[in-house]
Design a protein around this motif. Structure first.
Motif, PDB file in Angstrom:
ATOM      1  N   MET A 152       0.140  -3.567  -1.377  1.00 47.02           N
ATOM      2  CA  MET A 152      -1.102  -3.664  -0.583  1.00 47.02           C
ATOM      3  C   MET A 152      -1.990  -2.456  -0.857  1.00 47.02           C
ATOM      4  SD  MET A 152      -1.663  -6.278   1.643  1.00 47.02           S
ATOM      5  CE  MET A 152      -2.815  -5.521   2.758  1.00 47.02           C
ATOM      6  N   THR A 203      -8.719  -6.602  13.652  1.00 47.81           N
ATOM      7  CA  THR A 203      -8.250  -7.582  12.656  1.00 47.81           C
ATOM      8  C   THR A 203      -6.719  -7.537  12.656  1.00 47.81           C
ATOM      9  OG1 THR A 203      -8.305  -5.878  10.980  1.00 47.81           O
ATOM     10  CG2 THR A 203     -10.256  -7.269  11.143  1.00 47.81           C
ATOM     11  N   GLY A 235       2.958  -0.018   0.501  1.00 46.84           N
ATOM     12  CA  GLY A 235       1.683   0.192   1.179  1.00 46.84           C
ATOM     13  C   GLY A 235       0.965   1.397   0.596  1.00 46.84           C
ATOM     14  N   PHE A 236      -0.286   1.534   0.944  1.00 44.69           N
ATOM     15  CA  PHE A 236      -1.073   2.707   0.570  1.00 44.69           C
ATOM     16  C   PHE A 236      -1.552   3.373   1.855  1.00 44.69           C
ATOM     17  CE2 PHE A 236      -2.039   3.051  -4.016  1.00 44.69           C
ATOM     18  CZ  PHE A 236      -1.215   2.033  -4.456  1.00 44.69           C
ATOM     19  N   LYS A 251       3.339   5.357   8.858  1.00 42.74           N
ATOM     20  CA  LYS A 251       2.958   3.993   8.427  1.00 42.74           C
ATOM     21  C   LYS A 251       4.112   3.321   7.694  1.00 42.74           C
ATOM     22  CE  LYS A 251      -1.961   4.925   8.231  1.00 42.74           C
ATOM     23  NZ  LYS A 251      -3.106   5.322   7.432  1.00 42.74           N
ATOM     24  N   LYS A 278       5.394  -0.061   9.432  1.00 42.24           N
ATOM     25  CA  LYS A 278       5.115  -1.308   8.705  1.00 42.24           C
ATOM     26  C   LYS A 278       6.313  -1.770   7.888  1.00 42.24           C
ATOM     27  CE  LYS A 278       0.208  -0.089   8.612  1.00 42.24           C
ATOM     28  NZ  LYS A 278      -1.084  -0.690   8.341  1.00 42.24           N
TER      29      LYS A 278
HETATM   30  N1  CTP Z   1      -3.303  -2.614   6.054  1.00 40.75           N
HETATM   31  C1  CTP Z   1      -3.003  -3.898   6.392  1.00 40.75           C
HETATM   32  N2  CTP Z   1      -3.745  -4.552   7.334  1.00 40.75           N
HETATM   33  C2  CTP Z   1      -4.733  -3.926   7.975  1.00 40.75           C
HETATM   34  C3  CTP Z   1      -5.030  -2.580   7.672  1.00 40.75           C
HETATM   35  C4  CTP Z   1      -4.303  -1.944   6.683  1.00 40.75           C
HETATM   36  O1  CTP Z   1      -2.077  -4.480   5.832  1.00 40.75           O
HETATM   37  N3  CTP Z   1      -5.430  -4.575   8.896  1.00 40.75           N
HETATM   38  C5  CTP Z   1      -2.512  -1.958   4.996  1.00 40.75           C
HETATM   39  C6  CTP Z   1      -3.322  -1.325   3.887  1.00 40.75           C
HETATM   40  O2  CTP Z   1      -3.548  -2.242   2.823  1.00 40.75           O
HETATM   41  C7  CTP Z   1      -2.433  -0.176   3.444  1.00 40.75           C
HETATM   42  C8  CTP Z   1      -1.702   0.231   4.697  1.00 40.75           C
HETATM   43  O3  CTP Z   1      -1.813  -0.886   5.598  1.00 40.75           O
HETATM   44  O4  CTP Z   1      -1.485  -0.570   2.470  1.00 40.75           O
HETATM   45  C9  CTP Z   1      -2.275   1.424   5.387  1.00 40.75           C
HETATM   46  O5  CTP Z   1      -3.668   1.250   5.565  1.00 40.75           O
HETATM   47  P1  CTP Z   1      -4.557   2.354   6.245  1.00 40.75           P
HETATM   48  O6  CTP Z   1      -5.957   1.870   6.333  1.00 40.75           O
HETATM   49  O7  CTP Z   1      -4.293   3.682   5.598  1.00 40.75           O
HETATM   50  O8  CTP Z   1      -3.888   2.450   7.683  1.00 40.75           O
HETATM   51  P2  CTP Z   1      -4.092   1.689   9.023  1.00 40.75           P
HETATM   52  O9  CTP Z   1      -2.797   1.019   9.342  1.00 40.75           O
HETATM   53  O10 CTP Z   1      -5.295   0.827   8.994  1.00 40.75           O
HETATM   54  O11 CTP Z   1      -4.266   2.903  10.020  1.00 40.75           O
HETATM   55  P3  CTP Z   1      -5.490   3.970  10.157  1.00 40.75           P
HETATM   56  O12 CTP Z   1      -6.715   3.259   9.651  1.00 40.75           O
HETATM   57  O13 CTP Z   1      -5.520   4.256  11.596  1.00 40.75           O
HETATM   58  O14 CTP Z   1      -5.122   5.154   9.313  1.00 40.75           O
END
Ligand code: CTP
Length: 409
Positions: free
Chosen positions: A275, A306, A328-329, A343, A347
């Motif tokens: 991801m 979302t 994940g990233f 994370k 996750k």
């Molecule tokens: N991700 C996901 N679904 C979302 C948001 C993020 O699957 N609605 C995935 C991203 O693709 C990524 C990882 O979760 O691999 C971390 O995304 P990131 O944006 O760094 O973290 P968030 O979980 O959104 O937390 P925050 O924005 O508070 O840092």
């Protein structure tokens, strides 16, 4: 950087078409990518372009029919054909297509083609009328049945001055297909890898929306690196300016919700989900069907959350076992490693690739990245600043390791 071209023996055959000049560029690109390119020109091809041009760009002998009658002539074609891992004939004329379809071997190229047992890729170039002629069409059907890959022809300006189907596809496109064909026996052969890329776009009205600065470059590089290792790759991409790599199964989406559906539909039987996408965490609650007018004053745009795709994937994995592993990233502007590890755990990931987006030379929307890879076993791998394609190589090597796939299969 190891690519499927490295030290691979490719025969590049040319036949009599003005498109032959483009093949000099193709030969040069293949050689620069590390392939060992043996060029064979038919007599007609040599009318359009000199063997010397190809010798200059490949650093190897370029063969013509005169080599058929040299002291080694009687074995030349057998030797070339046996060593070749791929035969590309670009441009291929209607005449040579007919010869290939019917096993006619009357020059060094067609003799070599008949002796070769490697995959064959052809790129037709001819006048539109010759291409649509039933004879050419049925010859192409024969070759297709024999699993020859036929690329093009493309539509456009033809040497006759007319416009129509008959132009050879561009060298860059050929290069992509050749890369894909050469990669098919790699270590991830028959394994399904899903990669997400780009920043999702959450509409406010028909022209506006909420998005982010993700370019998609890291995700596209990961898709290419997985393809290069032989995987069947599904690339689920938010809108980007990038061209999808040849051979990828591209699913274009716009919103986080659409990305979630595409991911959940793709994961059965998959080996890995990577991801790399920057998924919006919020979206406008009710996108408007009509453009918001300035005259209506500053609008209030209520947002709702979302779905977190990786969290939903973790639920699916616990029920059905797929994907076998998840990457994940984490793009962070502060407290990088603690946030990333949190994370990884929340996750239920096998790996997380953490990058500090506060650095100016790396991260979002640039070509380079400086990342740390954390794993579920508590391991930490700090990588120096490198091209996103090189980051992708490291991530894929870790994926191979976790899937228990030997690197040199
Ligand atoms: N991700 C996901 N679904 C979302 C948001 C993020 O699957 N609605 C995935 C991203 O693709 C990524 C990882 O979760 O691999 C971390 O995304 P990131 O944006 O760094 O973290 P968030 O979980 O959104 O937390 P925050 O924005 O508070 O840092």
């Amino acid at each position: 950087m190891v690519t499927p071209f490295q030290n691979r023996r490719i025969i590049l055959g040319l036949t009599g078409s003005i498109a032959a000049y483009k093949s000099a560029d193709l030969a040069s690109k293949l050689a620069q990518a590390g392939a060992l390119v043996d060029v064979i020109l038919t007599g007609s091809a040599a009318q359009f372009i000199s063997p010397l041009t190809f010798q200059s760009v490949t650093g190897r002998i370029a063969y013509t029919d005169s080599d058929l009658w040299g002291s080694e002539g009687h074995v030349q074609h057998i030797g070339l054909a046996r060593e070749a891992q791929l035969l590309v004939i670009a441009p291929v004329t209607a005449n040579t297509i007919a010869k290939l379809a019917h096993g006619i071997a009357d020059n060094l190229l067609t003799i070599t083609a008949l002796a070769a047992r490697c995959p064959v890729v052809i790129a037709p170039a001819m006048d539109g009328g010759m291409f649509t002629h039933p004879a050419t069409q049925s010859n192409l059907d024969i070759l297709q049945e024999r699993e020859v890959t036929i690329l093009g022809p493309a539509e456009g300006h033809l040497a006759s001055g007319m416009t129509g189907m008959g132009r050879m596809v561009e060298p860059q496109v050929l290069l992509g297909h050749i890369r894909y064909t050469l990669s098919r026996r790699g270590p991830l052969h028959n394994k399904k890898i899903i990669v997400t890329a780009g920043g999702t776009f959450e509409p406010i009205d028909p022209v506006r929306g909420i998005t982010n600065r993700s370019s998609g470059k890291q995700g596209y590089a990961l898709a290419q690196a997985a393809l290069d290792r032989g995987a069947d790759v599904t690339l689920i991409s938010a809108p980007t300016q990038l061209i999808a790599p040849s051979g990828v199964n591209l699913i274009s989406i716009i919103t986080a919700e659409e990305m979630k559906s595409a991911v959940l539909q793709s994961i059965p039987e998959s080996s890995a989900l990577i991801m790399a996408a920057a998924v919006a965490d919020y979206r406008p609650e009710s996108p408007l069907g009509k453009k918001v007018k300035k005259s209506g004053g500053i609008p209030e745009i209520p947002l709702v959350g979302t779905p977190d795709i990786l969290t939903e994937v973790a639920g699916e994995k616990s029920k059905h076992g797929y994907p076998l592993m998840t990457v994940g990233f984490a793009a962070e502007s502060h407290d990088l490693l603690n946030n990333a590890r949190q994370k990884l755990e929340e996750k239920n990931l096998d790996l997380i690739v953490a990058n500090d987006i506060s650095a100016e030379d790396a991260g979002i929307a640039v070509d380079d990245n400086r990342v740390t890879i954390l794993d579920a076993g508590g391991g930490q791998e700090d990588l120096p600043l490198m091209d996103k394609f090189d980051v992708a190589q490291h991530v894929l090597e870790r994926v191979l390791g976790l899937l228990g796939v030997p690197h040199n299969e």
